[in-house]
Design an enzyme around this catalytic site. Structure first.
Site, PDB file in Angstrom:
ATOM      1  N   GLY A 288      28.427 -19.876   3.065  1.00 41.49           N
ATOM      2  CA  GLY A 288      28.347 -21.278   2.661  1.00 41.49           C
ATOM      3  C   GLY A 288      29.553 -22.016   3.215  1.00 41.49           C
ATOM      4  O   GLY A 288      29.459 -23.154   3.673  1.00 41.49           O
ATOM      5  N   GLU A 291      37.140 -20.495   4.694  1.00 39.93           N
ATOM      6  CA  GLU A 291      38.340 -21.322   4.583  1.00 39.93           C
ATOM      7  C   GLU A 291      39.314 -21.189   5.745  1.00 39.93           C
ATOM      8  O   GLU A 291      40.527 -21.134   5.535  1.00 39.93           O
ATOM      9  CB  GLU A 291      39.049 -20.970   3.278  1.00 39.93           C
ATOM     10  N   ASN A 292      38.814 -21.130   6.976  1.00 40.20           N
ATOM     11  CA  ASN A 292      39.735 -21.005   8.100  1.00 40.20           C
ATOM     12  C   ASN A 292      40.726 -22.165   8.065  1.00 40.20           C
ATOM     13  O   ASN A 292      40.332 -23.314   7.906  1.00 40.20           O
ATOM     14  CB  ASN A 292      38.944 -20.955   9.398  1.00 40.20           C
ATOM     15  N   HIS A 315      35.724 -26.029  -2.712  1.00 38.87           N
ATOM     16  CA  HIS A 315      36.134 -24.625  -2.811  1.00 38.87           C
ATOM     17  C   HIS A 315      36.943 -24.202  -1.576  1.00 38.87           C
ATOM     18  O   HIS A 315      38.048 -23.663  -1.707  1.00 38.87           O
ATOM     19  CB  HIS A 315      34.874 -23.764  -2.970  1.00 38.87           C
ATOM     20  N   GLU A 316      36.408 -24.466  -0.397  1.00 42.66           N
ATOM     21  CA  GLU A 316      37.130 -24.050   0.821  1.00 42.66           C
ATOM     22  C   GLU A 316      38.460 -24.784   0.938  1.00 42.66           C
ATOM     23  O   GLU A 316      39.463 -24.205   1.347  1.00 42.66           O
ATOM     24  CB  GLU A 316      36.266 -24.266   2.073  1.00 42.66           C
ATOM     25  N   HIS A 319      41.121 -23.190  -1.122  1.00 41.84           N
ATOM     26  CA  HIS A 319      41.721 -22.002  -0.500  1.00 41.84           C
ATOM     27  C   HIS A 319      42.973 -22.366   0.318  1.00 41.84           C
ATOM     28  O   HIS A 319      43.737 -21.462   0.675  1.00 41.84           O
ATOM     29  CB  HIS A 319      40.716 -21.319   0.430  1.00 41.84           C
ATOM     30  N   GLU A 338      39.687 -15.529  -4.663  1.00 40.91           N
ATOM     31  CA  GLU A 338      38.459 -16.237  -5.056  1.00 40.91           C
ATOM     32  C   GLU A 338      38.477 -16.722  -6.505  1.00 40.91           C
ATOM     33  O   GLU A 338      37.912 -17.773  -6.815  1.00 40.91           O
ATOM     34  CB  GLU A 338      37.233 -15.363  -4.797  1.00 40.91           C
ATOM     35  N   ASP A 397      33.839  -5.778   2.338  1.00 38.23           N
ATOM     36  CA  ASP A 397      32.844  -6.818   2.072  1.00 38.23           C
ATOM     37  C   ASP A 397      31.965  -6.447   0.880  1.00 38.23           C
ATOM     38  O   ASP A 397      31.305  -7.312   0.288  1.00 38.23           O
ATOM     39  CB  ASP A 397      31.970  -7.084   3.303  1.00 38.23           C
ATOM     40  N   TYR A 405      34.909 -14.109  -8.299  1.00 37.98           N
ATOM     41  CA  TYR A 405      34.874 -15.569  -8.382  1.00 37.98           C
ATOM     42  C   TYR A 405      34.901 -16.046  -9.838  1.00 37.98           C
ATOM     43  O   TYR A 405      35.746 -16.848 -10.236  1.00 37.98           O
ATOM     44  CB  TYR A 405      33.598 -16.100  -7.724  1.00 37.98           C
TER      45      TYR A 405
HETATM   46  N1  BES Z   1      36.098 -16.706   1.646  1.00 38.02           N
HETATM   47  C1  BES Z   1      34.779 -16.887   1.160  1.00 38.02           C
HETATM   48  C2  BES Z   1      33.748 -16.290   2.059  1.00 38.02           C
HETATM   49  C3  BES Z   1      33.907 -14.792   2.279  1.00 38.02           C
HETATM   50  C4  BES Z   1      34.253 -13.942   1.239  1.00 38.02           C
HETATM   51  C5  BES Z   1      33.689 -14.267   3.529  1.00 38.02           C
HETATM   52  C6  BES Z   1      34.397 -12.581   1.482  1.00 38.02           C
HETATM   53  C7  BES Z   1      33.819 -12.906   3.765  1.00 38.02           C
HETATM   54  C8  BES Z   1      34.174 -12.057   2.732  1.00 38.02           C
HETATM   55  C9  BES Z   1      34.461 -18.359   0.939  1.00 38.02           C
HETATM   56  O1  BES Z   1      35.539 -19.084   0.446  1.00 38.02           O
HETATM   57  C10 BES Z   1      33.393 -18.454  -0.110  1.00 38.02           C
HETATM   58  O2  BES Z   1      33.658 -18.078  -1.209  1.00 38.02           O
HETATM   59  N2  BES Z   1      32.194 -18.942   0.250  1.00 38.02           N
HETATM   60  C11 BES Z   1      31.102 -19.117  -0.674  1.00 38.02           C
HETATM   61  C12 BES Z   1      31.074 -20.485  -1.220  1.00 38.02           C
HETATM   62  C13 BES Z   1      31.726 -20.605  -2.526  1.00 38.02           C
HETATM   63  C14 BES Z   1      31.548 -21.999  -3.058  1.00 38.02           C
HETATM   64  C15 BES Z   1      31.285 -19.580  -3.536  1.00 38.02           C
HETATM   65  C16 BES Z   1      29.795 -18.934   0.054  1.00 38.02           C
HETATM   66  O3  BES Z   1      29.817 -18.564   1.237  1.00 38.02           O
HETATM   67  O4  BES Z   1      28.757 -19.127  -0.525  1.00 38.02           O
HETATM   68 ZN    ZN Z   2      36.142 -18.591  -1.497  1.00 41.21          ZN
END
Ligand code: BES
Ligand code: ZN
Length: 632
Positions: A288, A291-292, A315-316, A319, A338, A397, A405
């Site tokens: 979704g 956070e680069n 959210h991003e 971060h 998270e 992962d 979260y």
């Molecule tokens: N950093 C995460 C994405 C991530 C986590 C990538 C672990 C690889 C491994 C990002 O900040 C994130 O949490 N994205 C969520 C959105 C959020 C609002 C829950 C997503 O992708 O849905």
């Molecule tokens: Zn995140």
């Protein structure tokens, strides 16, 4: 050249290790940051879309902490290493011997570089590695023109959790921070962007892009995207990058971005990355949002047309403090990234979009948390229900679930309730300031919190209460009451409708925001009768299109209830998006029954080529014979 550092000097250098608290070994890296630290990487890479490879050099600036160390270990995965050279301050180079270890399925291959006696004496040295990535690089997704909005090729990288090693040889552990610069060569019609400042030299030709990231970041935040990209500024510090056809809609959807950054600063302290831009990705993007730093990558599924899904951008952005400024030292401490970010996200949503919206998102998240805890407890890894994870030997992962979260968010909610909001806000601020540009373990955080709780005037919170949150495998007894009031009327209408007291046409759905739709659909039981499902579907046009969160909730219900007429929509949805939360959510539902598994495997067969490698791995874990409902 600097003198050989004695033991005392090495000890001083060791104190400069940017890990707060004990530098727990990272089980997901071959690197030994106690002996050497990679401080900077200078990339010169050409993107070969035909061969699906990045090819060129990475020049590492390496600091030697242990003067007796003669071998530098780096992380790699599927890299073809051509040569390794030591670059003398004069510019002269010397060949260095290296070996590439066997490929571990989780960690990749250890690259060991050997120094001769003469060379190990340099406290800071430059090591140039010539290499190319494999078409199978787990960080890189090379999209076919048909997978983009404009029909041009596209490449992006996804570093988190341990994928950067598949396109850059370095110390791929979040315990180590480094700066970077890059020269990226692209086909002439394409544009490169990175998680870094753009710099241009007068003699740069077409298809040559330079970048500099001057703040030290963990390796997983080095990011690259190449495509037919255009930029629109929203104010002097923020803007959006997209393919040309998406620019207008993206600029409208994220018009609040300047306020978001201001609210973030008011909450967590100065924004330390200068610019904040968004890159709206093709539909295949694996997340979704990611956070680069300076440039969050955002799924186009967030562009709903009504700003209803902007919490992902909030959210991003959050971060920028929790994650990018203060970073989990290992992936076992993922909740530090998270959980803090989800807490900040909800606080910022409340400020920007109101209490009601924030509490709705809390309530939806909380439902997900209870499910995630139940799934973890029923899985082969029940410890996944704790905040502190133990991912040694597994792909990090696998640690991605609502536990990090939402349990993290509620742990901070618990602390907030004991501190009182103003005192907790001050605590948070001092947390970010005290640990800026550092990596932290759960134990480092715990020690810092307990020290704070020892001070006069601090709230009464016992060590046992804290530890139940950090290490317990359930929802702690001290969990705050989750406010459900926001959905009370909706839940009543849903119950009446289910019991036949309210006709489908009389549901007050025209007033529902997407979060209410999600709640309504999530609350429906697996044994909801087919005629009711049919009515919902035809009256409200539920299917694969429209708001992605509503589609996810609807299609989850379709799977849960085995409602076959909508299976083609499910398939269409899973072929159109590559986003983790959407596809994993549905494949996990499918994995709960034998018939679901069979359907899931059939759909996955077709969808697989369009998915990012990390998503494939996660789905394959769910669909494997012993699969079931693994957390993740
Ligand atoms: N950093 C995460 C994405 C991530 C986590 C990538 C672990 C690889 C491994 C990002 O900040 C994130 O949490 N994205 C969520 C959105 C959020 C609002 C829950 C997503 O992708 O849905
Ligand atoms: Zn995140």
């Amino acid at each position: 050249m600097r003198a050989f550092p004695g033991r005392a000097a090495a000890a001083v250098l060791a104190l400069a290790l940017p890990v707060a608290g004990a530098a727990a070994a990272d089980p997901h890296s071959y690197a030994d940051p106690g002996r050497f630290l990679v401080r900077h990487v200078s990339l010169a890479l050409t993107a070969d879309f035909e061969a699906q490879r990045l090819e060129g050099t990475a020049e590492l600036t390496v600091e030697q902490l242990d003067p007796y160390a003669s071998e530098l270990d780096l992380d790699t995965r599927d890299l073809e290493i051509r040569s390794v050279h030591l670059v003398e301050p004069s510019g002269e180079t010397r060949v260095l011997a290296f070996t590439l270890g066997p490929r571990d399925p989780v960690l990749g291959s250890k690259l060991t570089i050997r120094f001769q006696k003469c060379c190990a004496a340099t406290p800071r040295m430059r090591i140039r590695i010539a290499y190319r990535s494999s078409p199978e690089a787990t960080a890189l997704q090379w999209l076919e023109p048909a997978q983009t909005f404009g029909g041009q090729p596209y490449l992006y990288s996804q570093g988190q959790s341990i994928h950067t090693r598949s396109w850059i040889p370095l110390q791929d552990t979040p315990a180590v921070r480094l700066t970077y610069d890059a020269l990226i060569r692209t086909p002439p019609q394409l544009v490169a962007v990175m998680s870094a400042a753009r710099v241009q030299r007068p003699d740069d030709g077409a298809g040559e892009y330079r970048f500099e990231m001057r703040q030290p970041i963990p390796a997983y935040l080095i990011a690259l995207a190449i495509g037919d990209l255009k930029f629109r500024g929203l104010d002097e510090r923020v803007g959006v990058w997209t393919e040309p056809s998406q620019l207008e809609a993206a600029a409208r959807e994220f018009a609040d971005l300047p306020h978001m950054v201001e609210a973030g600063e008011a909450m967590a302290g100065p924004y330390r990355w200068e610019r904040y831009d968004l890159l709206i990705m093709p539909r295949a993007f694996a997340y979704g949002g990611m956070e680069n730093p300076r440039l969050s990558f955002i799924s186009p599924s967030i562009v709903a047309g009504d700003r209803s899904l902007v919490s992902t951008v909030v959210h991003e952005l959050a971060h920028s403090w929790s994650g990018n400024l203060v970073t989990n030292a290992t992936w076992d401490d993922f909740w530090l990234n998270e959980g803090f970010t989800t807490y900040l996200e909800r606080r910022l949503m409340e400020i920007l979009y109101g209490e009601r919206r924030a509490r709705m998102e809390d309530a939806i998240g909380h439902e997900g948390l209870l499910q995630a805890i139940a799934d973890a407890k029923a899985s082969a890894n029940p410890r996944d229900a704790a905040l502190k994870l133990d991912l040694a030997g597994r792909d990090p992962d696998e640690g991605v679930s609502d536990v990090a979260y939402e349990k993290g968010r509620w742990f901070l909610g618990f602390l907030e309730s004991r501190f009182g909001r103003p005192a907790f806000d001050a605590f948070l601020r001092s947390y970010f300031d005290a640990h800026a540009f550092q990596s932290l373990t759960t134990e480092g955080f715990r020690a810092w919190l307990l020290a704070h709780l020892d001070k006069p005037g601090a709230p009464a919170i016992s060590v046992a209460e804290v530890d139940e949150w950090l290490y317990g495998g359930d929802m702690p007894a001290t969990a705050p009451e989750v406010p459900r009031g926001v959905f009370e009327a909706l839940d009543r209408a849903a119950a009446d409708w289910r019991a036949g007291r309210l006709a489908t046409g009389d549901l007050p759905a025209q007033d529902w925001v997407p979060q209410e739709w999600v709640r309504f659909l999530n609350e429906q039981p697996a044994d909801l009768e087919a005629p009711k499902l049919a009515e919902l579907r035809s009256r409200f046009g539920l299917g694969a299109e429209g708001n992605a969160e509503i589609a996810l909730a609807w299609l989850s219900l379709v799977v849960r209830s085995g409602y076959e007429p909508a299976f083609p929509d499910l398939e269409r949805f899973l072929l159109a998006t590559g986003r983790y939360r959407l596809v994993i959510g549905l494949f996990r539902e499918l994995s709960r029954t034998d018939s679901g598994l069979a359907l899931g495997r059939r759909i996955y067969e077709k969808a697989r080529p369009g998915y990012h490698a990390t998503i494939r791995q996660a789905i394959e874990r769910l669909l494997q014979p012993a699969g079931g409902t693994g957390a993740g």
